[in-house]
Scaffold this motif. Structure first.
Motif, PDB file in Angstrom:
ATOM      1  N   ALA A 137       0.827  -1.205   0.000  1.00 40.84           N
ATOM      2  CA  ALA A 137       0.000   0.000   0.000  1.00 40.84           C
ATOM      3  C   ALA A 137       0.865   1.261   0.000  1.00 40.84           C
ATOM      4  O   ALA A 137       0.588   2.223  -0.726  1.00 40.84           O
ATOM      5  N   LEU A 138       1.922   1.275   0.813  1.00 40.42           N
ATOM      6  CA  LEU A 138       2.804   2.434   0.877  1.00 40.42           C
ATOM      7  C   LEU A 138       3.442   2.729  -0.480  1.00 40.42           C
ATOM      8  O   LEU A 138       3.418   3.872  -0.961  1.00 40.42           O
ATOM      9  N   LEU A 139       4.008   1.707  -1.089  1.00 45.97           N
ATOM     10  CA  LEU A 139       4.695   1.903  -2.364  1.00 45.97           C
ATOM     11  C   LEU A 139       3.713   2.277  -3.472  1.00 45.97           C
ATOM     12  O   LEU A 139       4.012   3.126  -4.320  1.00 45.97           O
ATOM     13  N   SER A 140       2.530   1.681  -3.465  1.00 46.07           N
ATOM     14  CA  SER A 140       1.518   1.999  -4.474  1.00 46.07           C
ATOM     15  C   SER A 140       1.020   3.427  -4.312  1.00 46.07           C
ATOM     16  O   SER A 140       0.849   4.161  -5.295  1.00 46.07           O
ATOM     17  N   TYR A 141       0.785   3.825  -3.057  1.00 49.15           N
ATOM     18  CA  TYR A 141       0.339   5.198  -2.789  1.00 49.15           C
ATOM     19  C   TYR A 141       1.335   6.205  -3.344  1.00 49.15           C
ATOM     20  O   TYR A 141       0.963   7.169  -4.038  1.00 49.15           O
ATOM     21  N   TYR A 142       2.618   6.005  -3.054  1.00 47.66           N
ATOM     22  CA  TYR A 142       3.614   6.970  -3.525  1.00 47.66           C
ATOM     23  C   TYR A 142       3.822   6.879  -5.031  1.00 47.66           C
ATOM     24  O   TYR A 142       4.109   7.903  -5.678  1.00 47.66           O
ATOM     25  N   PHE A 163      -4.268  10.824  -8.353  1.00 48.30           N
ATOM     26  CA  PHE A 163      -4.520  11.173  -6.956  1.00 48.30           C
ATOM     27  C   PHE A 163      -5.747  10.412  -6.438  1.00 48.30           C
ATOM     28  O   PHE A 163      -5.810  10.033  -5.266  1.00 48.30           O
ATOM     29  N   LYS A 164      -6.708  10.177  -7.319  1.00 49.85           N
ATOM     30  CA  LYS A 164      -7.886   9.396  -6.919  1.00 49.85           C
ATOM     31  C   LYS A 164      -7.520   7.932  -6.701  1.00 49.85           C
ATOM     32  O   LYS A 164      -8.073   7.268  -5.818  1.00 49.85           O
ATOM     33  N   LYS A 165      -6.585   7.422  -7.482  1.00 50.73           N
ATOM     34  CA  LYS A 165      -6.107   6.059  -7.258  1.00 50.73           C
ATOM     35  C   LYS A 165      -5.375   5.972  -5.919  1.00 50.73           C
ATOM     36  O   LYS A 165      -5.509   4.987  -5.181  1.00 50.73           O
ATOM     37  N   ALA A 166      -4.592   7.000  -5.607  1.00 49.76           N
ATOM     38  CA  ALA A 166      -3.922   7.043  -4.312  1.00 49.76           C
ATOM     39  C   ALA A 166      -4.950   7.129  -3.182  1.00 49.76           C
ATOM     40  O   ALA A 166      -4.774   6.520  -2.121  1.00 49.76           O
ATOM     41  N   GLN A 167      -6.018   7.874  -3.414  1.00 52.04           N
ATOM     42  CA  GLN A 167      -7.097   7.966  -2.433  1.00 52.04           C
ATOM     43  C   GLN A 167      -7.731   6.603  -2.186  1.00 52.04           C
ATOM     44  O   GLN A 167      -8.058   6.253  -1.042  1.00 52.04           O
ATOM     45  N   ASN A 168      -7.890   5.825  -3.237  1.00 45.75           N
ATOM     46  CA  ASN A 168      -8.454   4.488  -3.086  1.00 45.75           C
ATOM     47  C   ASN A 168      -7.534   3.600  -2.251  1.00 45.75           C
ATOM     48  O   ASN A 168      -8.002   2.800  -1.430  1.00 45.75           O
ATOM     49  N   ILE A 169      -6.220   3.737  -2.439  1.00 48.94           N
ATOM     50  CA  ILE A 169      -5.261   2.994  -1.618  1.00 48.94           C
ATOM     51  C   ILE A 169      -5.434   3.374  -0.146  1.00 48.94           C
ATOM     52  O   ILE A 169      -5.418   2.515   0.744  1.00 48.94           O
ATOM     53  N   ARG A 188       0.344  15.966   9.052  1.00 52.39           N
ATOM     54  CA  ARG A 188       1.358  15.837   8.010  1.00 52.39           C
ATOM     55  C   ARG A 188       1.560  14.357   7.689  1.00 52.39           C
ATOM     56  O   ARG A 188       2.572  13.750   8.053  1.00 52.39           O
ATOM     57  N   ASN A 189       0.566  13.810   7.032  1.00 56.83           N
ATOM     58  CA  ASN A 189       0.643  12.397   6.685  1.00 56.83           C
ATOM     59  C   ASN A 189       0.105  12.154   5.276  1.00 56.83           C
ATOM     60  O   ASN A 189      -0.266  13.077   4.555  1.00 56.83           O
ATOM     61  N   ARG A 190       0.045  10.891   4.896  1.00 57.91           N
ATOM     62  CA  ARG A 190      -0.386  10.528   3.546  1.00 57.91           C
ATOM     63  C   ARG A 190      -1.836  10.917   3.298  1.00 57.91           C
ATOM     64  O   ARG A 190      -2.192  11.376   2.201  1.00 57.91           O
ATOM     65  N   ALA A 197      -4.388  17.472  -2.286  1.00 55.46           N
ATOM     66  CA  ALA A 197      -4.216  17.395  -3.740  1.00 55.46           C
ATOM     67  C   ALA A 197      -5.557  17.365  -4.468  1.00 55.46           C
ATOM     68  O   ALA A 197      -5.677  17.890  -5.582  1.00 55.46           O
ATOM     69  N   LEU A 198      -6.557  16.765  -3.848  1.00 57.32           N
ATOM     70  CA  LEU A 198      -7.869  16.639  -4.480  1.00 57.32           C
ATOM     71  C   LEU A 198      -8.848  17.728  -4.036  1.00 57.32           C
ATOM     72  O   LEU A 198      -9.948  17.834  -4.591  1.00 57.32           O
ATOM     73  N   ASN A 199      -8.458  18.540  -3.070  1.00 59.96           N
ATOM     74  CA  ASN A 199      -9.328  19.580  -2.533  1.00 59.96           C
ATOM     75  C   ASN A 199      -9.329  20.793  -3.466  1.00 59.96           C
ATOM     76  O   ASN A 199      -8.268  21.329  -3.796  1.00 59.96           O
ATOM     77  N   PRO A 200     -10.513  21.263  -3.905  1.00 61.45           N
ATOM     78  CA  PRO A 200     -10.571  22.447  -4.786  1.00 61.45           C
ATOM     79  C   PRO A 200      -9.881  23.674  -4.218  1.00 61.45           C
ATOM     80  O   PRO A 200      -9.485  24.570  -4.971  1.00 61.45           O
ATOM     81  N   VAL A 201      -9.713  23.728  -2.892  1.00 56.43           N
ATOM     82  CA  VAL A 201      -9.043  24.854  -2.255  1.00 56.43           C
ATOM     83  C   VAL A 201      -7.624  25.023  -2.806  1.00 56.43           C
ATOM     84  O   VAL A 201      -7.101  26.136  -2.886  1.00 56.43           O
TER      85      VAL A 201
END
Length: 296
Positions: A137-142, A163-169, A188-190, A197-201
């Motif tokens: 999961a860690l390696l896939s997320y990054y 980023f959505k794929k990382a969100q799914n992880i 300050r975490n994953r 990254a996915l926040n419109p802000v």
């Protein structure tokens, strides 16, 4: 003879279609762990490197020269003598600047909770639909995060699917009990990097990444037009919510880019440098010391 040629061309086409995205260098360290052997570290290092470089994380075709350069420096802080490893990691990725030998950093992130289990001699399996292990999961997320930032630098908001794929992880890993996958695990975490990254802000920051690289850095070797493009992209960042400037996404991005941005914009004339300094001081006060060079 014709059949052989056709078969050969099909093999080439298939190889290109399945060309992997990452060109990862992995360094595994354990300076303060005396009970772990060098062969064990080397084998685990190779297994992690093979996972990153041999798996496909997208359906896109990457030529060998297009693979994304990235570095994983993983420091083992303790080992239970079996399968349990406590670790920290520094993950860095970059992309080349057009028509130059310079690589520009896109990600330089520290992960203090890179703990995982791994049995000596086993492999790390990949799945984007199921939670297999924390190391997977860690390696896939990054991997997805690195690809997402790279895509953002070549097309506006182009990294969103990754980023959505990382969100799914993240969603799959939250039930594992490992730290760094939940909102409550710290600021300050994953989880929060992906949320940002996915926040419109933070859409202005992602748009800036595109403008800075494709319209800015990539144009500098041919003319100075790129400088103007970078400066013209800065006002949009001033529109970001000032309360969000301390969030992990802008914090990590500007910490890795402030010195480079300063060096690039130092080519401006005195008035333009002062203008750029004032904007950057407002956008990124945490690195104001690095921007001071623009005032000289």
């Amino acid at each position: 003879m014709i059949k052989r040629i056709v078969f050969f061309l099909l093999l080439i086409g298939f190889g290109k279609l399945n060309a992997q995205e990452l060109n990862a260098r992995v360094q595994l360290l354990a300076p303060q762990v005396s009970n772990i052997s060098k062969p064990t570290l080397e084998a685990l290092q190779k297994t992690i490197r093979d996972f990153l470089n041999n798996n496909k994380f997208s359906n896109e075709s990457y030529k060998p020269q297009e693979r994304i350069d990235c570095n994983f420096v993983i420091t083992i802080t303790s080992w239970d003598g079996g399968s349990g490893y406590a670790a920290e990691a520094q993950i860095q990725s970059s992309r080349p600047v057009f028509n130059s030998s310079y690589n520009s950093t896109l990600l330089n992130m520290s992960d203090k909770n890179f703990d995982f289990s791994f049995n000596d001699g086993s492999t790390i399996d990949f799945s984007d639909q199921n939670y297999i292990s924390n190391i997977s999961a860690l390696l896939s997320y990054y991997a997805y995060t690195i690809i997402g930032l790279d895509k953002d630098s070549f097309s506006k908001m182009g990294g969103t699917p990754y980023f959505k794929k990382a969100q799914n992880i993240i969603n799959l890993a939250q039930a594992s009990g490992n730290t760094g996958w939940k909102a409550a695990d710290g600021l300050r975490n994953r989880f929060w990097f992906n949320e940002n990254a996915l926040n419109p802000v933070f859409s202005e920051l992602r748009s800036f990444i595109y403008s800075y690289h494709l319209s800015g850095l990539d144009q500098l070797t041919d003319n100075d037009k790129g400088l103007g493009q970078i400066v013209s992209a800065l006002p949009a960042l001033q529109q970001m919510d000032k309360q969000k400037l301390g969030s992990i996404f802008p914090n990590v991005y500007f910490a890795s880019k402030a010195e480079e941005i300063t060096n690039v914009l130092s080519k401006l004339n005195g008035q333009e440098r002062a203008k750029a300094y004032n904007m950057l001081a407002e956008i990124d006060p945490a690195n104001i010391g690095k921007y001071e060079a623009l005032r000289k």
